[in-house]
Design a protein around this motif. Structure first.
Motif, PDB file in Angstrom:
ATOM      1  N   LYS A  57      -9.459  -1.582  -2.805  1.00 43.64           N
ATOM      2  CA  LYS A  57     -10.103  -0.352  -2.896  1.00 43.64           C
ATOM      3  C   LYS A  57     -10.025   0.169  -4.203  1.00 43.64           C
ATOM      4  CE  LYS A  57     -11.343   3.446   0.004  1.00 43.64           C
ATOM      5  NZ  LYS A  57     -12.613   2.834   0.091  1.00 43.64           N
ATOM      6  N   PHE A  58     -10.924   0.917  -5.037  1.00 42.88           N
ATOM      7  CA  PHE A  58     -10.804   1.490  -6.308  1.00 42.88           C
ATOM      8  C   PHE A  58     -10.360   2.810  -6.193  1.00 42.88           C
ATOM      9  CE2 PHE A  58     -11.705   1.465 -10.503  1.00 42.88           C
ATOM     10  CZ  PHE A  58     -12.290   2.946 -10.776  1.00 42.88           C
ATOM     11  N   GLN A  59      -9.111   2.989  -6.627  1.00 44.05           N
ATOM     12  CA  GLN A  59      -8.524   4.441  -6.427  1.00 44.05           C
ATOM     13  C   GLN A  59      -8.474   5.026  -7.784  1.00 44.05           C
ATOM     14  OE1 GLN A  59      -7.240   5.329  -3.762  1.00 44.05           O
ATOM     15  NE2 GLN A  59      -5.170   6.107  -3.839  1.00 44.05           N
ATOM     16  N   SER A  78      -5.368   1.719 -10.700  1.00 43.24           N
ATOM     17  CA  SER A  78      -4.815   1.444  -9.479  1.00 43.24           C
ATOM     18  C   SER A  78      -5.757   1.208  -8.522  1.00 43.24           C
ATOM     19  CB  SER A  78      -4.224   2.844  -9.027  1.00 43.24           C
ATOM     20  OG  SER A  78      -4.414   3.198  -7.735  1.00 43.24           O
ATOM     21  N   PHE A  79      -5.473  -0.156  -7.870  1.00 45.02           N
ATOM     22  CA  PHE A  79      -6.293  -0.659  -6.854  1.00 45.02           C
ATOM     23  C   PHE A  79      -5.619  -1.101  -5.809  1.00 45.02           C
ATOM     24  CE2 PHE A  79      -8.542  -1.029 -10.716  1.00 45.02           C
ATOM     25  CZ  PHE A  79      -7.751  -1.701 -11.841  1.00 45.02           C
ATOM     26  N   LEU A  80      -5.845  -0.525  -4.520  1.00 41.21           N
ATOM     27  CA  LEU A  80      -4.980  -0.697  -3.207  1.00 41.21           C
ATOM     28  C   LEU A  80      -5.624  -1.882  -2.441  1.00 41.21           C
ATOM     29  CD1 LEU A  80      -4.672   3.007  -2.762  1.00 41.21           C
ATOM     30  CD2 LEU A  80      -3.075   1.641  -3.686  1.00 41.21           C
ATOM     31  N   PRO A  81      -4.887  -2.858  -1.978  1.00 47.13           N
ATOM     32  CA  PRO A  81      -5.551  -3.828  -0.984  1.00 47.13           C
ATOM     33  C   PRO A  81      -5.578  -3.120   0.091  1.00 47.13           C
ATOM     34  CG  PRO A  81      -3.412  -4.531  -1.911  1.00 47.13           C
ATOM     35  CD  PRO A  81      -3.629  -3.326  -2.440  1.00 47.13           C
ATOM     36  N   THR A  82      -6.993  -3.646   0.723  1.00 43.89           N
ATOM     37  CA  THR A  82      -7.156  -2.698   2.003  1.00 43.89           C
ATOM     38  C   THR A  82      -7.884  -3.671   3.004  1.00 43.89           C
ATOM     39  OG1 THR A  82      -7.905  -0.967   0.643  1.00 43.89           O
ATOM     40  CG2 THR A  82      -8.439  -0.568   2.878  1.00 43.89           C
ATOM     41  N   VAL A  83      -7.644  -3.414   4.398  1.00 45.91           N
ATOM     42  CA  VAL A  83      -7.976  -4.418   5.378  1.00 45.91           C
ATOM     43  C   VAL A  83      -8.799  -3.353   6.179  1.00 45.91           C
ATOM     44  CG1 VAL A  83      -5.861  -4.232   6.592  1.00 45.91           C
ATOM     45  CG2 VAL A  83      -7.600  -6.160   7.024  1.00 45.91           C
ATOM     46  N   ARG A 121       5.421  -6.196   8.604  1.00 46.82           N
ATOM     47  CA  ARG A 121       6.582  -6.314   7.823  1.00 46.82           C
ATOM     48  C   ARG A 121       7.596  -7.647   8.493  1.00 46.82           C
ATOM     49  NH1 ARG A 121       7.021  -2.432   4.261  1.00 46.82           N
ATOM     50  NH2 ARG A 121       6.347  -0.347   5.277  1.00 46.82           N
ATOM     51  N   LYS A 122       7.246  -7.825   9.790  1.00 48.94           N
ATOM     52  CA  LYS A 122       8.020  -9.062  10.306  1.00 48.94           C
ATOM     53  C   LYS A 122       7.366 -10.441   9.572  1.00 48.94           C
ATOM     54  CE  LYS A 122       7.938  -7.578  14.540  1.00 48.94           C
ATOM     55  NZ  LYS A 122       7.563  -7.541  15.903  1.00 48.94           N
ATOM     56  N   VAL A 123       6.067 -10.485   9.441  1.00 45.10           N
ATOM     57  CA  VAL A 123       5.578 -11.597   8.877  1.00 45.10           C
ATOM     58  C   VAL A 123       5.459 -11.930   7.418  1.00 45.10           C
ATOM     59  CG1 VAL A 123       3.460 -12.820   8.353  1.00 45.10           C
ATOM     60  CG2 VAL A 123       3.835 -11.724  10.765  1.00 45.10           C
ATOM     61  N   ALA A 124       5.439 -10.691   6.506  1.00 42.09           N
ATOM     62  CA  ALA A 124       5.362 -10.723   5.257  1.00 42.09           C
ATOM     63  C   ALA A 124       6.217  -9.400   4.608  1.00 42.09           C
ATOM     64  CB  ALA A 124       4.069 -10.691   4.487  1.00 42.09           C
ATOM     65  N   PRO A 125       7.441  -9.834   4.691  1.00 43.56           N
ATOM     66  CA  PRO A 125       8.148  -8.635   4.174  1.00 43.56           C
ATOM     67  C   PRO A 125       8.231  -8.128   2.805  1.00 43.56           C
ATOM     68  CG  PRO A 125       9.714 -10.457   4.748  1.00 43.56           C
ATOM     69  CD  PRO A 125       8.320 -10.780   5.087  1.00 43.56           C
ATOM     70  N   ASN A 126       8.010  -9.129   1.885  1.00 39.66           N
ATOM     71  CA  ASN A 126       7.948  -8.802   0.500  1.00 39.66           C
ATOM     72  C   ASN A 126       6.746  -8.287   0.019  1.00 39.66           C
ATOM     73  OD1 ASN A 126      10.432 -10.027   0.364  1.00 39.66           O
ATOM     74  ND2 ASN A 126       9.537 -12.152  -0.058  1.00 39.66           N
ATOM     75  N   ILE A 127       5.611  -8.125   0.757  1.00 43.55           N
ATOM     76  CA  ILE A 127       4.300  -7.832   0.352  1.00 43.55           C
ATOM     77  C   ILE A 127       3.946  -6.412   1.114  1.00 43.55           C
ATOM     78  CG2 ILE A 127       2.114  -8.305  -0.117  1.00 43.55           C
ATOM     79  CD1 ILE A 127       2.456 -10.975   0.543  1.00 43.55           C
ATOM     80  N   ASP A 128       3.440  -5.437   0.139  1.00 42.79           N
ATOM     81  CA  ASP A 128       3.225  -4.110   0.916  1.00 42.79           C
ATOM     82  C   ASP A 128       2.105  -4.237   1.838  1.00 42.79           C
ATOM     83  OD1 ASP A 128       3.901  -2.073  -2.039  1.00 42.79           O
ATOM     84  OD2 ASP A 128       5.129  -2.223  -0.176  1.00 42.79           O
ATOM     85  N   PRO A 129       2.267  -3.637   2.892  1.00 46.30           N
ATOM     86  CA  PRO A 129       1.031  -3.629   3.917  1.00 46.30           C
ATOM     87  C   PRO A 129      -0.325  -3.279   3.195  1.00 46.30           C
ATOM     88  CG  PRO A 129       2.569  -2.027   4.446  1.00 46.30           C
ATOM     89  CD  PRO A 129       3.164  -2.745   3.516  1.00 46.30           C
ATOM     90  N   PRO A 130      -1.343  -3.728   3.564  1.00 48.03           N
ATOM     91  CA  PRO A 130      -2.608  -3.323   2.961  1.00 48.03           C
ATOM     92  C   PRO A 130      -2.974  -1.962   3.758  1.00 48.03           C
ATOM     93  CG  PRO A 130      -3.249  -4.890   4.255  1.00 48.03           C
ATOM     94  CD  PRO A 130      -1.746  -4.968   4.156  1.00 48.03           C
ATOM     95  N   LYS A 131      -3.802  -1.098   2.976  1.00 47.61           N
ATOM     96  CA  LYS A 131      -4.168   0.236   3.517  1.00 47.61           C
ATOM     97  C   LYS A 131      -5.307  -0.093   4.519  1.00 47.61           C
ATOM     98  CE  LYS A 131      -2.034   2.953   0.411  1.00 47.61           C
ATOM     99  NZ  LYS A 131      -0.837   3.070   0.890  1.00 47.61           N
TER     100      LYS A 131
END
Lengths: 324, 201
Positions: free
Chosen positions: A203-205, A209-214, B41-51
């Motif tokens: 996502k284009f912040q 800054s680019f935030l991965p989004t699902v 966090r359980k699966v991928a603790p090193n990566i920030d969760p996506p928004k």
């Protein structure tokens, strides 16, 4: 050997009365590329450094140009992206957002770019996709990938070749528009079976800054199941359905429409992020090239001055040996 | 003396501001799904969760206990948000079951739209758009979201082109052989007749 040395001495004596200023001598040192200068002075080769400087300067020009191009493309896409941001909000307002929904068939739609040199956004998307794959996999569950863009395919084919259902490239050959994306969404929906679709994009912040989004989209059956189970979708039953023959038909149309809307916004945001990332990557590249050029120039000057000094010393010592 | 007076004035005003509590006393709605973050966090603790989209959306107002006086309308298209958070009196949407009027306090509905005229009534002024198709969500808190693929203000439609299109598609419908061609031609006829009706009505 001795004759060559004598010839050298002769040449030096001939030319020393003439006031040979250092710049001319320097030019002759520059123009030569052999170990022996026109005055017969030995000089370390500056050609290698010069070649390096030329290529680094060219790289700097290219990356600066790429940055300008990315900046102008960003301006164009950013306007459309910001206008399309309202497009997916009604669906989230109605159906809520359930990224942690537990379903049997997951499809992960990863949006990446076709071209490279755009920093780390594609790697981030692929990493998030792989983590999501691990999250949604389990006994009796299957997860598949649908990849948009060349860069994602290259990275995911390495270890998840069997889980890739579809791969679509050359998305941005023509500027992105809703018609194209809706045809694409139709294509995807026809070819994959899904209970939940997860679209991963950046996502284009802001420009840096680019935030991965699902974004999660549930199939109509899953929506029914979740609304019966209560929770976030529990209030869906309170909505009356107008139009269509049955609730199922309307929900089906709704899910398909939601997918095309969310995919449109996601593709635009990713395109914006790609341009922004390319801008900053090319900017840091030009800056690095500039620094490298500075260092090379210093080395070059040092080498050049050292060779001039050596030449002068030889001349002067030769002259003083003869006179004194 | 005047120096002290001004200082005391500012102090009093500041105190009054500080003593006033926040107008939104409600807890903010969660901007991320806690279960999702935990599982991540359980699966991928090193990566920030996506928004998730929740993080990027403004929370909607809760359902009021009494019927509000105005309707809040959001009308969005792929290329722009035509109307966002506007307070109006009534909207008439072209649902597949016919023109549907929406007033504040309307029951929560999901309506599928067919090509037709959408009119927004605000006081004495009426704005009419011809929408291609889409969905309309009417929520219990008197917020209406209308999502359409294409919308054009009615005064921008060219009548001669509408007639020509209608004639073209009617001819195509008559000469269509396969089911696909028939449905495509039928859609064209439907849209153009709706355009015709919009121009006259």
């Amino acid at each position: 050997m001795a004759m060559a040395a004598f010839r050298r001495e002769g040449r030096r004596l001939l030319l020393s009365p003439v006031s040979y200023n250092s710049s001319v001598a320097a030019r002759s040192a520059i123009l030569s590329d052999s170990e022996l200068g026109p005055m017969g002075a030995r000089s370390v080769s500056t050609q290698a450094v010069r070649n390096r400087m030329k290529s680094v300067k060219n790289i700097q020009k290219i990356t600066k140009a790429m940055k300008m191009v990315a900046a102008s493309k960003l301006r164009a896409v950013q306007v459309r992206t910001e206008n399309s941001r309202g497009f997916w909000q009604p669906f989230t307002a109605l159906l809520g957002d359930n990224p942690s929904v537990d379903v049997k068939k997951n499809v992960i739609v990863t949006i990446t770019s076709d071209k490279g040199l755009c920093g780390g956004i594609n790697s981030t998307s692929v990493r998030v996709s792989k983590a999501l794959y691990k999250l949604t996999s389990g006994p009796e569950k299957e997860t598949k990938y649908v990849i948009l863009g060349e860069k994602g395919k290259v990275q995911l084919v390495r270890d998840s070749k069997n889980s890739i259902e579809m791969n679509i490239t050359e998305l941005q050959k023509n500027p992105l528009n809703y018609t194209q994306v809706s045809v694409l969404a139709d294509d995807i929906l026809k070819n994959v079976e899904y209970d939940a679709l997860r679209i991963i994009h950046n996502k284009f912040q802001s420009v840096v800054s680019f935030l991965p989004t699902v974004s999660t989209i549930l199939s109509p059956e899953t929506v029914e199941k979740e609304s019966e189970a209560g929770g976030k979708l529990g209030s869906l039953d309170s909505y009356e359905i107008e139009g269509g023959d049955t609730k199922a038909e309307v929900l089906q149309n709704l899910a398909e429409f939601q997918f095309s809307c969310v995919l449109f916004n996601a593709a635009l945001e990713n395109a914006c992020s790609e341009m922004g990332a390319r801008m900053s990557a090319m900017d840091s590249s030009s800056r690095n090239a500039g620094e490298m050029l500075d260092r090379l120039t210093l080395t070059y000057n040092r080498t050049r001055q050292a060779s001039i000094t050596t030449e002068l010393i030889e001349i002067i010592s030769g002259a003083s040996a003869l006179t004194g | 003396m005047y120096r002290h007076a001004s200082r005391r004035l500012i102090q009093v005003l500041g105190d009054r501001g500080r003593r006033r509590s926040f107008s939104t006393g409600l807890p903010a709605p969660p901007s991320e799904d806690a279960a999702f973050v935990e599982a991540w966090r359980k699966v991928a603790p090193n990566i920030d969760p996506p928004k998730t989209p929740l993080a990027f959306m403004k929370p909607r107002p809760p359902t009021p206990s009494s019927i509000p006086s105005k309707l809040t309308v959001n009308f969005v298209l792929p290329y722009q948000s035509e109307i966002s958070n506007k307070e109006v009196d009534m909207v008439i949407v072209p649902a597949t079951t016919g023109q549907m009027g929406v007033l504040p306090g309307h029951v929560a509905t999901i309506a599928e739209l067919k090509p037709g005229v959408l009119s927004v009534h605000e006081g004495n002024e009426v704005t009419k758009y011809f929408v291609s198709s889409g969905f309309a969500f009417i929520h219990a808190n008197s917020v209406t979201d209308i999502v359409a693929v294409e919308a054009v203000p009615v005064d921008r439609i060219d009548p001669s082109l509408v007639q020509k299109g209608l004639a073209d598609f009617t001819q195509k419908l008559n000469s269509a052989t396969t089911d696909l061609e028939k449905s495509e031609a039928q859609i064209g006829v439907d849209v153009h007749s709706a355009l015709n009706a919009a121009l006259s009505g």
